[in-house]
Design an enzyme around this catalytic site. Structure first.
Site, PDB file in Angstrom:
ATOM      1  N   ASP A  16      23.129  46.810  41.723  1.00 36.86           N
ATOM      2  CA  ASP A  16      24.007  45.835  42.351  1.00 36.86           C
ATOM      3  C   ASP A  16      24.286  46.364  43.768  1.00 36.86           C
ATOM      4  OD1 ASP A  16      25.997  43.714  42.528  1.00 36.86           O
ATOM      5  OD2 ASP A  16      27.481  45.315  42.372  1.00 36.86           O
ATOM      6  N   ASP A  18      27.375  44.964  46.242  1.00 34.63           N
ATOM      7  CA  ASP A  18      28.772  44.897  46.686  1.00 34.63           C
ATOM      8  C   ASP A  18      29.681  45.727  45.793  1.00 34.63           C
ATOM      9  OD1 ASP A  18      28.638  42.943  48.916  1.00 34.63           O
ATOM     10  OD2 ASP A  18      27.815  41.667  47.349  1.00 34.63           O
TER      11      ASP A  18
END
Length: 277
Positions: A16, A18
């Site tokens: 991922d 953010d």
């Protein structure tokens, strides 16, 4: 710590972005609080942050707006928040341990087979936001560890619309991108040979539903909020959002997932990953 006998060594790591690799979650909170203050509303609570992190378009959804009770339309709020983000996102910075981990993994191999560890990105952020977040020199260098065709973003046509995290689709698309761009003759990487790195509860569930192992690196607010439910999070069983099926959900304490405080604490040996000295 030795490689766990029940699992094959890892051949791919899927990240991922953010709140895991870069500090966008804190920038989003700063931006949202400025707008909430402008309209006389209270600042984000830890609980609401924990519910929104990792969920695509979360500040346009019911959870946020039912809580915020803003005196403006959702459309106006979406427009103003987009403008705020445009100002803040170029200031993104890598989070502790992110660059070293990606650098190490880019040189690493599977200790058993000798296969190179492959890297992919699976982020709910959309292309336009990604360009803003990747515009600073530090962030650009960090994200350069991912080949462009191995970056799957929130508006990628390889992911069906409405099937964002916690659905598994974005992680399965990232795995497909690795196998499609692999050297000819290479054995296909299986989901169980993939290790997902996530900061959000929805993301952990997406990784688990994809049949992959998961390292959860929660934001401190999320860690506190889910302190008593940590085992449910690691099993992908919090049910914060209905996906429509229970495909490949984990079991409590099944060993497929763990949590670490930040990326500096990652244990390569546990996953059968060898990093050249």
């Amino acid at each position: 710590m030795a490689l766990e006998a029940d699992f094959p060594g890892i051949r791919a790591c899927i990240f991922d972005m953010d709140g895991l690799l870069i500090n966008t979650e804190d920038l989003i909170t700063l931006s949202m609080n400025q707008l909430l203050e402008k309209y006389g509303r209270p600042a984000f609570t830890r609980s609401i942050r924990a519910q929104l992190m990792g969920v695509p378009d979360s500040t346009n959804g019911d959870v946020f707006h039912n809580w915020a009770k803003l005196p403006i339309s959702r459309e106006q709020f979406a427009h103003e928040s987009t403008e705020h983000m445009r100002q803040h996102f170029p200031n993104c910075k890598p989070l502790p341990g992110a660059e070293k981990l990606l650098s190490n993994l880019s040189r690493a191999h599977n200790a058993s087979s000798g296969d190179k560890i492959e890297l992919a990105l699976a982020s709910s952020t959309k292309s336009q936001s990604y360009q803003l977040k990747a515009s600073g020199s530090e962030t650009k260098r960090l994200l350069s560890f991912f080949q462009s065709e191995r970056r799957v973003l929130g508006d990628d046509p390889r992911v069906r619309q409405g099937r964002g995290k916690p659905a598994p689709d974005i992680y399965l698309a990232a795995l497909q991108s690795l196998n499609l761009t692999a050297d000819s003759g290479a054995k296909a990487i299986l989901p169980i040979e993939c290790l997902v790195f996530e900061d959000s509860v929805a993301g952990v569930e997406a990784g688990r539903r994809a049949g992959m192992r998961v390292v959860w690196v929660p934001h401190p607010d999320v860690a506190v909020e889910y302190q008593t439910r940590q085992k449910e999070v690691l099993a992908g069983r919090t049910r914060i959002t209905e996906v429509g099926d229970d495909r490949q959900l984990g079991e409590i304490d099944d060993g497929w997932a763990e949590t670490i405080p930040n990326l500096k604490h990652f244990d390569y040996e546990k996953y059968g990953i060898a990093v050249p000295s």
